[in-house]
Design a protein around this motif. Structure first.
Motif, PDB file in Angstrom:
ATOM      1  N   GLU A  48       0.843  -1.204   0.000  1.00 11.49           N
ATOM      2  CA  GLU A  48       0.000   0.000   0.000  1.00 11.49           C
ATOM      3  C   GLU A  48       0.872   1.245   0.000  1.00 11.49           C
ATOM      4  O   GLU A  48       2.026   1.214   0.452  1.00 11.49           O
ATOM      5  N   ALA A  49       0.311   2.348  -0.471  1.00 12.94           N
ATOM      6  CA  ALA A  49       1.081   3.583  -0.654  1.00 12.94           C
ATOM      7  C   ALA A  49       1.703   4.082   0.646  1.00 12.94           C
ATOM      8  O   ALA A  49       2.798   4.635   0.641  1.00 12.94           O
ATOM      9  N   GLU A  50       1.018   3.916   1.779  1.00 13.61           N
ATOM     10  CA  GLU A  50       1.533   4.409   3.060  1.00 13.61           C
ATOM     11  C   GLU A  50       2.363   3.370   3.793  1.00 13.61           C
ATOM     12  O   GLU A  50       2.747   3.567   4.942  1.00 13.61           O
ATOM     13  N   GLY A  51       2.651   2.244   3.140  1.00  7.08           N
ATOM     14  CA  GLY A  51       3.329   1.152   3.810  1.00  7.08           C
ATOM     15  C   GLY A  51       4.830   1.305   3.866  1.00  7.08           C
ATOM     16  O   GLY A  51       5.432   2.186   3.255  1.00  7.08           O
ATOM     17  N   GLY A  52       5.448   0.399   4.634  1.00  4.57           N
ATOM     18  CA  GLY A  52       6.895   0.282   4.714  1.00  4.57           C
ATOM     19  C   GLY A  52       7.262  -1.162   4.430  1.00  4.57           C
ATOM     20  O   GLY A  52       6.903  -1.704   3.400  1.00  4.57           O
ATOM     21  N   HIS A  53       7.941  -1.805   5.377  1.00  4.57           N
ATOM     22  CA  HIS A  53       8.269  -3.220   5.198  1.00  4.57           C
ATOM     23  C   HIS A  53       7.055  -4.113   5.450  1.00  4.57           C
ATOM     24  O   HIS A  53       6.967  -5.214   4.912  1.00  4.57           O
TER      25      HIS A  53
END
Length: 451
Positions: A335-340
């Motif tokens: 998702e766009a706001e994700g990280g790992h």
């Protein structure tokens, strides 16, 4: 669904300030690590070793690669409770990410070499572990060194050329929005993260920009293949457990294994967003995943559901009969706001069962030797190493000098030969046939081995 970036950053900050007492009595041992950088400068950085005092000696040790593990890290507590010593870099600076493929690699290699010689440490039971850029470093140390008991890469970069090109492409989606902000708004870090389309990528992109600059300066893919663990997989000589998430937006899972990459993009990602290796103009051989480079009959791949309960650990399953294990947690699309990964209120990734299983065997049983690894060691011995170039005439007692490189090669091969003499001799014969240009160096090394 767009997440509140301020809440996300608050969760991350809370993890950094929350105090967590270390179990029982723990000795802290700080060690200076001098090393010769690629430009010939003698540099110094520090590591810290935590030693749980009730545990008997010599102690197994978990070597944390690249990133600093703070004292409030739940994983540090987990390892110490098992009676294992833990070493970690200290005073880590974000700019070290920009030297990941050169000076930081030399430093981590020097630190591992130093840790193995520390009193009270069992050098046959050293585990190397790291996440993200630290996962990359873990794999590269496994490429370079013989004698590691096992390695664990959490969300690690396996293809440096792809991952840098990917980060550049992902961050390009942020540029148009940033150009609309006033000078005052650009100074507000959180405000920038709130409005740009791919915020976490935007937050870390600048740290890795120096590597992109090096790629643009010299785009020869053969150089970057030599710096990519997936292309150096023939030099792995200890068991490795790779863990990853399908939702990883910083280190796409496609470079580790293509079996678990979601076919469709999440609707939160900008139009035209690319996340698969095949979507980038890379040579066909550069598009191969780590799983494709590892021996299929010695590889276990497993997709498992991610924990859902707050505080629950990510327990890693594995096949102890395989040298290579890939465990991917299914969190759906990136998702766009994700990280790992997506859920930030869960516990740590728990590899203690895997570590226990390998420590019971020690490096005497877990290690093997390949022609590729032996050739790499011979090049370093001759002062022609590409990853750890030997420097002469600077300081012969500092890591990165030709003299220290030779000493390290002889020590690692001698220790391996004490318990695997037949395999050592056979590999030398195979290497001399496969690499005639190294025959003289290999012959010299073989003559000097202390076995």
């Amino acid at each position: 669904m767009k997440r509140d970036i301020r809440k996300v950053m608050a969760l991350l900050s809370e993890a950094n300030v929350k105090e967590q007492e270390l179990p029982f009595s723990v000795e802290k041992r700080d060690i200076e690590i001098p090393f010769i950088s690629k430009d010939g400068t003698v540099c110094r950085r520090y590591i810290r070793i935590y030693l749980p005092e009730p545990a008997p000696e010599p102690k197994p040790l978990v070597f944390i690669a690249h990133y600093e593990m703070p004292e409030n890290d739940a994983t540090l507590n987990l390892y110490l409770m098992n009676g294992w010593a833990v070493s970690t870099p200290i005073d880590f600076k974000p700019e070290y990410n920009g030297s990941l493929v050169d000076d930081d690699l030399i430093f981590n290699s020097a630190a591992l070499s130093a840790v193995r010689k520390q009193p009270g440490i069992d050098r046959t039971r050293i585990v190397v572990s790291g996440g993200s850029a630290g996962g990359y470093m873990t794999q590269m140390l496994s490429v370079l060194h013989l004698g590691i008991c096992c390695s664990i890469s959490f969300s690690g970069i396996t293809n440096i050329l792809f991952n840098m090109k990917y980060l550049q492409s992902a961050n390009n989606h942020n540029k148009d929005v940033l150009e609309t902000l006033t000078e005052e708004e650009r100074k507000d870090f959180i405000r920038c993260l709130e409005v740009i389309p791919v915020p976490i990528v935007g937050a870390i992109f600048g740290q890795f920009a120096p590597i992109l600059a090096k790629i643009e300066e010299n785009p020869n893919s053969e150089i970057w293949n030599a710096m990519s663990p997936s292309f150096m997989a023939g030099c792995f000589t200890d068991p490795i457990l790779f863990s990853h998430f399908t939702s990883d937006l910083l280190v796409p899972v496609d470079q580790l294994t293509k079996r678990f990459t979601y076919a469709d993009l999440d609707e939160s990602l900008p139009e035209g967003f690319r996340i698969r290796m095949s979507e980038f103009p890379l040579q066909e051989k550069v598009q191969r995943s780590m799983a494709e480079m590892l021996p299929a009959d010695d590889l276990f791949e497993h997709l498992c559901p991610a924990p859902q309960t707050s505080g629950e650990n990510f327990k890693l399953s594995f096949d102890r009969t395989k040298r290579f294990n890939i465990v991917v947690f299914d969190e759906g699309n990136a998702e766009a706001e994700g990280g790992h990964f997506k859920k930030m209120d869960l516990g740590p990734i728990d590899a203690t069962d895997y570590i226990h299983a390998q420590l019971q065997r020690s490096s005497r049983e877990t290690n093997w030797l390949t022609v590729g690894k032996l050739a790499l060691m011979a090049e370093r011995y001759a002062g022609k190493g590409f990853l750890i170039p030997g420097k002469a005439g600077i300081d012969d007692i500092v890591y990165g000098s030709v003299a220290m490189n030779r000493q390290e090669v002889l020590e690692e091969l001698s220790e391996f030969g004490e318990h695997n003499r037949e395999e050592l001799v056979d590999t030398f014969c195979a290497a001399m046939a496969a690499k005639p240009e190294l025959a003289d160096v290999l012959d010299e090394i073989q003559g000097r081995l202390l076995i």
